[in-house]
Design a protein around this motif. Structure first.
Motif, mmCIF file in Angstrom:
data_model
loop_
_atom_site.group_PDB
_atom_site.id
_atom_site.type_symbol
_atom_site.label_atom_id
_atom_site.label_comp_id
_atom_site.label_asym_id
_atom_site.label_seq_id
_atom_site.Cartn_x
_atom_site.Cartn_y
_atom_site.Cartn_z
ATOM 1 N N ILE A 1 -3.040 -1.719 5.540
ATOM 2 C CA ILE A 1 -4.271 -1.327 4.639
ATOM 3 C C ILE A 1 -5.175 -0.957 5.331
ATOM 4 C CG2 ILE A 1 -6.129 -2.405 3.188
ATOM 5 C CD1 ILE A 1 -4.061 -4.902 2.774
ATOM 6 N N GLN A 2 -5.502 0.487 5.305
ATOM 7 C CA GLN A 2 -6.540 1.225 5.831
ATOM 8 C C GLN A 2 -7.917 0.878 5.126
ATOM 9 O OE1 GLN A 2 -5.733 5.331 5.853
ATOM 10 N NE2 GLN A 2 -7.547 5.869 6.932
ATOM 11 N N LEU A 3 -8.713 0.427 6.089
ATOM 12 C CA LEU A 3 -10.245 0.127 5.707
ATOM 13 C C LEU A 3 -11.018 1.290 6.149
ATOM 14 C CD1 LEU A 3 -10.059 -3.644 6.755
ATOM 15 C CD2 LEU A 3 -9.901 -2.867 4.496
ATOM 16 N N GLN A 4 -12.262 1.042 6.029
ATOM 17 C CA GLN A 4 -13.221 2.235 6.502
ATOM 18 C C GLN A 4 -13.099 2.514 8.023
ATOM 19 O OE1 GLN A 4 -16.873 0.408 4.739
ATOM 20 N NE2 GLN A 4 -16.943 2.034 3.414
ATOM 21 N N THR A 5 -13.183 1.570 8.943
ATOM 22 C CA THR A 5 -13.318 1.652 10.374
ATOM 23 C C THR A 5 -12.068 0.916 11.133
ATOM 24 O OG1 THR A 5 -14.679 -0.210 10.714
ATOM 25 C CG2 THR A 5 -15.664 1.617 10.282
ATOM 26 N N THR A 6 -11.320 0.295 10.397
ATOM 27 C CA THR A 6 -10.049 -0.447 11.250
ATOM 28 C C THR A 6 -8.744 -0.530 10.180
ATOM 29 O OG1 THR A 6 -9.544 -2.369 12.439
ATOM 30 C CG2 THR A 6 -10.840 -2.658 10.367
ATOM 31 N N TYR A 7 -7.681 -1.315 10.369
ATOM 32 C CA TYR A 7 -6.749 -1.331 9.630
ATOM 33 C C TYR A 7 -6.367 -2.746 9.660
ATOM 34 C CZ TYR A 7 -5.808 3.481 10.648
ATOM 35 O OH TYR A 7 -6.348 4.854 10.554
ATOM 36 N N LEU A 8 -5.724 -3.291 8.594
ATOM 37 C CA LEU A 8 -5.283 -4.489 8.411
ATOM 38 C C LEU A 8 -3.802 -4.722 8.383
ATOM 39 C CD1 LEU A 8 -5.631 -7.779 8.405
ATOM 40 C CD2 LEU A 8 -5.867 -7.188 5.650
ATOM 41 N N LEU A 9 -2.958 -5.132 9.118
ATOM 42 C CA LEU A 9 -1.659 -5.070 9.347
ATOM 43 C C LEU A 9 -0.895 -6.202 9.022
ATOM 44 C CD1 LEU A 9 1.258 -3.258 10.323
ATOM 45 C CD2 LEU A 9 0.687 -4.471 12.451
ATOM 46 N N PHE A 10 0.152 -6.443 7.948
ATOM 47 C CA PHE A 10 0.989 -7.573 7.604
ATOM 48 C C PHE A 10 2.287 -7.319 8.231
ATOM 49 C CE2 PHE A 10 4.244 -9.594 4.762
ATOM 50 C CZ PHE A 10 3.926 -10.651 5.063
ATOM 51 N N ASP A 11 2.772 -7.959 9.029
ATOM 52 C CA ASP A 11 3.925 -7.727 9.986
ATOM 53 C C ASP A 11 4.975 -8.738 9.582
ATOM 54 O OD1 ASP A 11 3.250 -10.159 11.061
ATOM 55 O OD2 ASP A 11 3.454 -9.315 13.065
ATOM 56 N N SER A 12 5.253 -9.098 8.120
ATOM 57 C CA SER A 12 6.012 -9.826 7.738
ATOM 58 C C SER A 12 6.012 -11.467 7.784
ATOM 59 C CB SER A 12 7.633 -9.734 8.292
ATOM 60 O OG SER A 12 8.095 -8.294 8.363
ATOM 61 N N SER A 13 4.974 -11.763 8.458
ATOM 62 C CA SER A 13 4.528 -13.254 8.597
ATOM 63 C C SER A 13 2.839 -13.514 8.946
ATOM 64 C CB SER A 13 5.196 -13.825 9.617
ATOM 65 O OG SER A 13 5.047 -13.476 10.878
ATOM 66 N N THR A 14 2.222 -12.277 9.504
ATOM 67 C CA THR A 14 0.912 -12.653 9.770
ATOM 68 C C THR A 14 0.029 -11.345 9.510
ATOM 69 O OG1 THR A 14 1.580 -11.741 12.091
ATOM 70 C CG2 THR A 14 1.571 -14.210 11.652
ATOM 71 N N TRP B 1 -2.196 -26.504 -2.503
ATOM 72 C CA TRP B 1 -1.320 -26.308 -1.300
ATOM 73 C C TRP B 1 -1.696 -24.873 -0.636
ATOM 74 C CZ3 TRP B 1 1.382 -26.831 -5.891
ATOM 75 C CH2 TRP B 1 2.157 -25.926 -6.316
ATOM 76 N N ILE B 2 -2.114 -24.001 -1.374
ATOM 77 C CA ILE B 2 -2.105 -22.589 -0.968
ATOM 78 C C ILE B 2 -3.480 -22.475 -0.192
ATOM 79 C CG2 ILE B 2 -2.128 -20.140 -1.523
ATOM 80 C CD1 ILE B 2 0.194 -21.481 -2.475
ATOM 81 N N GLU B 3 -3.282 -22.115 1.169
ATOM 82 C CA GLU B 3 -4.249 -22.153 2.050
ATOM 83 C C GLU B 3 -4.929 -20.442 2.309
ATOM 84 O OE1 GLU B 3 -3.033 -23.963 5.659
ATOM 85 O OE2 GLU B 3 -2.625 -25.697 4.751
ATOM 86 N N GLU B 4 -6.176 -20.336 2.350
ATOM 87 C CA GLU B 4 -7.037 -19.192 2.738
ATOM 88 C C GLU B 4 -6.817 -19.070 4.030
ATOM 89 O OE1 GLU B 4 -11.186 -16.852 2.235
ATOM 90 O OE2 GLU B 4 -10.724 -18.668 1.068
ATOM 91 N N ILE B 5 -6.239 -17.787 4.394
ATOM 92 C CA ILE B 5 -5.958 -17.540 5.950
ATOM 93 C C ILE B 5 -6.992 -16.412 6.499
ATOM 94 C CG2 ILE B 5 -3.698 -18.117 5.902
ATOM 95 C CD1 ILE B 5 -3.019 -15.307 5.914
ATOM 96 N N ILE B 6 -7.462 -16.664 7.915
ATOM 97 C CA ILE B 6 -8.210 -15.262 8.447
ATOM 98 C C ILE B 6 -7.345 -14.688 9.493
ATOM 99 C CG2 ILE B 6 -10.340 -15.137 9.744
ATOM 100 C CD1 ILE B 6 -11.420 -16.760 7.566
ATOM 101 N N PRO B 7 -7.467 -13.364 9.143
ATOM 102 C CA PRO B 7 -6.568 -12.566 9.947
ATOM 103 C C PRO B 7 -7.032 -12.380 11.557
ATOM 104 C CG PRO B 7 -7.171 -11.042 8.068
ATOM 105 C CD PRO B 7 -8.079 -12.507 8.175
ATOM 106 N N GLN B 8 -5.931 -12.395 12.382
ATOM 107 C CA GLN B 8 -6.616 -12.297 13.737
ATOM 108 C C GLN B 8 -7.330 -11.031 14.166
ATOM 109 O OE1 GLN B 8 -2.736 -12.572 15.668
ATOM 110 N NE2 GLN B 8 -2.158 -14.280 14.950
#
Length: 134
Positions: free
Chosen positions: A25-38, A127-134
């Motif tokens: 996911i391309q954001l304005q100044t950075t990227y968010l990567l999902f690598d199959s588990s994180t 049981w679904i948890e909110e997560i914070i990307p690293q």
């Protein structure tokens, strides 16, 4: 991290593994990567390590400069939900393919889709948890 609008979304399937889905996911100044588990934030330098993939841009017509990521939720490494500010849900899930192997896939469930209520209800289970990307 301050919320940034989503500019574009890409995916890549690694056919050499069952869980080979990658989302960028391309954001304005950075990227968010999902690598199959994180999920993790990466910058352009780290993106260079991912460039050898053939990234395919997702045609998401409801994406505009006011579309942000509200939150990300996870169901124990089985399903992931990225809730956008326009209320659409980027839904990553596991399924069995025709060869009876597990694989990951995704869909964008828009507010006016028939399965929106079902997806939203699943995303909001206790049981679904909110997560914070690293």
């Amino acid at each position: 991290m301050e919320k940034e609008s989503v500019d574009s979304i890409y995916y890549h399937y690694d056919n050499n593994t069952n869980y080979g889905l990658k989302i960028l996911i391309q954001l304005q100044t950075t990227y968010l990567l999902f690598d199959s588990s994180t999920f993790k934030y990466i910058d352009e330098i780290e993106l260079d390590n991912q460039i050898n993939f053939e990234w395919i841009k997702i045609n998401y017509e409801r994406l505009n400069e006011e579309t942000y990521i509200d939150f990300i939720k996870e169901d124990e490494l089985v399903s992931y939900f990225i809730k956008f500010s326009n209320n659409d849900i980027f839904y990553i899930f596991q399924r069995v393919d025709n060869l009876e192997k597990w694989e990951q896939d995704f869909e964008i469930v828009c507010v006016d889709d028939q399965k929106y209520s079902e997806t939203k209800a699943y995303m909001n289970e206790s049981w679904i948890e909110e997560i914070i990307p690293q």
